[in-house]
Design a protein around this motif. Structure first.
Motif, PDB file in Angstrom:
ATOM      1  N   UNK A   4       0.852  -1.202   0.000  1.00 10.63           N
ATOM      2  CA  UNK A   4       0.000   0.000   0.000  1.00 10.63           C
ATOM      3  C   UNK A   4       0.876   1.236   0.000  1.00 10.63           C
ATOM      4  N   UNK A   5       0.612   2.135  -0.956  1.00  7.25           N
ATOM      5  CA  UNK A   5       1.429   3.347  -1.059  1.00  7.25           C
ATOM      6  C   UNK A   5       0.576   4.610  -1.125  1.00  7.25           C
ATOM      7  N   UNK A   6       1.214   5.712  -0.802  1.00  3.11           N
ATOM      8  CA  UNK A   6       0.595   7.038  -0.851  1.00  3.11           C
ATOM      9  C   UNK A   6       0.557   7.512  -2.304  1.00  3.11           C
ATOM     10  N   UNK A   7      -0.566   8.099  -2.703  1.00  2.69           N
ATOM     11  CA  UNK A   7      -0.677   8.694  -4.031  1.00  2.69           C
ATOM     12  C   UNK A   7      -0.491  10.205  -3.978  1.00  2.69           C
ATOM     13  N   UNK A   8      -0.456  10.810  -5.153  1.00  2.00           N
ATOM     14  CA  UNK A   8      -0.169  12.245  -5.249  1.00  2.00           C
ATOM     15  C   UNK A   8      -1.244  13.108  -4.576  1.00  2.00           C
ATOM     16  N   UNK A   9      -2.512  12.660  -4.618  1.00  2.00           N
ATOM     17  CA  UNK A   9      -3.572  13.467  -3.985  1.00  2.00           C
ATOM     18  C   UNK A   9      -3.330  13.604  -2.482  1.00  2.00           C
ATOM     19  N   UNK A  10      -2.988  12.494  -1.825  1.00  2.00           N
ATOM     20  CA  UNK A  10      -2.764  12.533  -0.383  1.00  2.00           C
ATOM     21  C   UNK A  10      -1.472  13.276  -0.051  1.00  2.00           C
ATOM     22  N   UNK A  11      -0.464  13.092  -0.881  1.00  2.00           N
ATOM     23  CA  UNK A  11       0.792  13.806  -0.676  1.00  2.00           C
ATOM     24  C   UNK A  11       0.561  15.319  -0.778  1.00  2.00           C
ATOM     25  N   UNK A  12      -0.194  15.699  -1.764  1.00  4.35           N
ATOM     26  CA  UNK A  12      -0.508  17.124  -1.973  1.00  4.35           C
ATOM     27  C   UNK A  12      -1.314  17.677  -0.794  1.00  4.35           C
ATOM     28  N   UNK A  13      -2.316  16.910  -0.344  1.00  6.53           N
ATOM     29  CA  UNK A  13      -3.199  17.327   0.751  1.00  6.53           C
ATOM     30  C   UNK A  13      -2.400  17.516   2.046  1.00  6.53           C
ATOM     31  N   UNK A  14      -1.320  16.748   2.203  1.00  3.52           N
ATOM     32  CA  UNK A  14      -0.511  16.820   3.427  1.00  3.52           C
ATOM     33  C   UNK A  14       0.779  17.618   3.220  1.00  3.52           C
ATOM     34  N   UNK A  15       0.849  18.373   2.102  1.00  2.00           N
ATOM     35  CA  UNK A  15       2.016  19.234   1.846  1.00  2.00           C
ATOM     36  C   UNK A  15       3.313  18.420   1.810  1.00  2.00           C
ATOM     37  N   UNK A  16       3.198  17.196   1.266  1.00  2.00           N
ATOM     38  CA  UNK A  16       4.334  16.255   1.145  1.00  2.00           C
ATOM     39  C   UNK A  16       4.818  15.697   2.479  1.00  2.00           C
ATOM     40  N   UNK A  17       4.018  15.857   3.517  1.00  2.00           N
ATOM     41  CA  UNK A  17       4.386  15.188   4.778  1.00  2.00           C
ATOM     42  C   UNK A  17       4.315  13.673   4.584  1.00  2.00           C
ATOM     43  N   UNK A  18       3.235  13.204   3.949  1.00  3.19           N
ATOM     44  CA  UNK A  18       3.146  11.806   3.539  1.00  3.19           C
ATOM     45  C   UNK A  18       3.634  11.738   2.106  1.00  3.19           C
ATOM     46  N   UNK A  19       4.546  10.816   1.834  1.00  2.00           N
ATOM     47  CA  UNK A  19       5.296  10.833   0.575  1.00  2.00           C
ATOM     48  C   UNK A  19       4.665   9.952  -0.499  1.00  2.00           C
ATOM     49  N   UNK A  20       4.396  10.554  -1.655  1.00  2.00           N
ATOM     50  CA  UNK A  20       4.039   9.783  -2.847  1.00  2.00           C
ATOM     51  C   UNK A  20       5.344   9.406  -3.536  1.00  2.00           C
TER      52      UNK A  20
END
Length: 315
Positions: free
Chosen positions: A232-248
């Motif tokens: 399971x990996x982070x996608x760009x939408x979640x990375x963007x929403x978290x200001x790259x705190x969670x990494x896509x």
């Protein structure tokens, strides 16, 4: 980090607050450092997994002219069949060495939302393909909901923050067939280096070599799951929403060594998307002096449309 961490969803689902917090901390740390985890304790059972692989093979073994009946023009490949080489990574002209199918959302309680999505495509030649595909879609969607609940807690949000955004969301289940390689690929690979568009991706079929993840030193590391694990990996939408705190994290599927060119590979990602009107604006809690806001405001629907055009799936 040179290894994909493994976590167990049963910890999060337990009645023990310490186990639950342990899962939140572990998955949060992994997504901040490398953007990938291997997940045990999900809701897929062995029979459903076996049935899904069997039906997927049955479909992809159909004659090409039969499969092409299910390639639907004008919908950006969002449902049904997408033929070999049609999709390419952002910025890459060579098509990936794969063919795939898309199952989409099964809206049962919102007529307006149902009109927003293309209908799922029924394969008459392999009727059980549709039945098993729907069951797998809904089981993976349930697993993804709890992963996002854990991430909401990690981000200091209400546990159910994502629930209303993903209910009837624009998620996609994509069975992929990487056919045997019959000639020198000429700069093409099974899936060129890319980041995913969506919130999170749940991947079945990462048990063999092929999937590689680029860590933050720029090194490519093999991402190999155990048979009972989903990657399971982070996608760009979640990375963007978290200001790259969670990494896509950028990842790819490399071609096998020449002696294995004659083999097929199957993988089955579930791309968890929210409803189109979800705002992906950077969360206030993810902005500070050291991490100023990096992205303009955009909705999930606008972002998806932009990316489908970049991938060549939408004109």
């Amino acid at each position: 980090m040179n290894k994909i961490p493994s976590v167990n969803l049963e910890d999060f689902l337990s009645d023990d607050p310490k186990r639950k917090q342990k899962f939140v901390d572990e998955i949060g740390k992994a997504y901040e450092e490398i953007g990938f985890v291997a997940l045990k304790g999900h809701f897929l059972d062995d029979k459903l997994v076996d049935d899904l692989y069997e039906e997927i093979k049955n479909f992809f073994e159909l004659p090409l002219e039969t499969k092409q009946k299910y390639e639907i023009p004008g919908i950006g490949g969002q449902r049904g069949y997408v033929s070999f080489g049609k999709e390419s990574a952002k910025g890459k002209k060579e098509g990936d060495l794969k063919e795939f199918w898309h199952f989409g959302q099964y809206v049962e309680d919102d007529l307006q939302r149902a009109k927003e999505y293309p209908e799922n495509v029924e394969v008459k030649e392999v009727p059980n393909f549709n039945v098993v595909g729907k069951k797998a879609y809904q089981t993976l969607e349930k697993t993804a909901k709890y992963v996002l609940r854990a991430l909401a807690l990690h981000l200091g949000l209400e546990e159910t923050y994502f629930d209303n955004y993903i209910h009837n969301g624009n998620s996609i289940l994509r069975p992929i067939h990487y056919p045997p390689i019959t000639q020198e690929p000429d700069n093409a690979v099974r899936a060129a280096a890319h980041g995913d568009i969506n919130l999170i991706t749940l991947l079945m079929g990462a048990q063999g070599r092929g999937l590689q993840v680029q860590n933050h030193n720029g090194d490519w590391i093999d991402a190999i799951a155990e048979p009972d694990e989903l990657m399971i990996n982070v996608g760009d939408m979640l990375s963007r929403h978290t200001n790259n705190r969670l990494k896509s994290t950028i990842h790819r599927v490399v071609n096998p060594p020449r002696e294995l060119w004659g083999t097929s590979r199957y993988s089955i990602p579930f791309f968890m998307h929210p409803i189109s009107e979800m705002k992906l604006d950077v969360l206030d809690s993810c902005v500070d002096e050291n991490n100023p806001k990096q992205y303009e405001d955009i909705t999930a629907g606008e972002f998806l449309d932009q990316r489908l055009r970049e991938l060549g799936l939408k004109k």
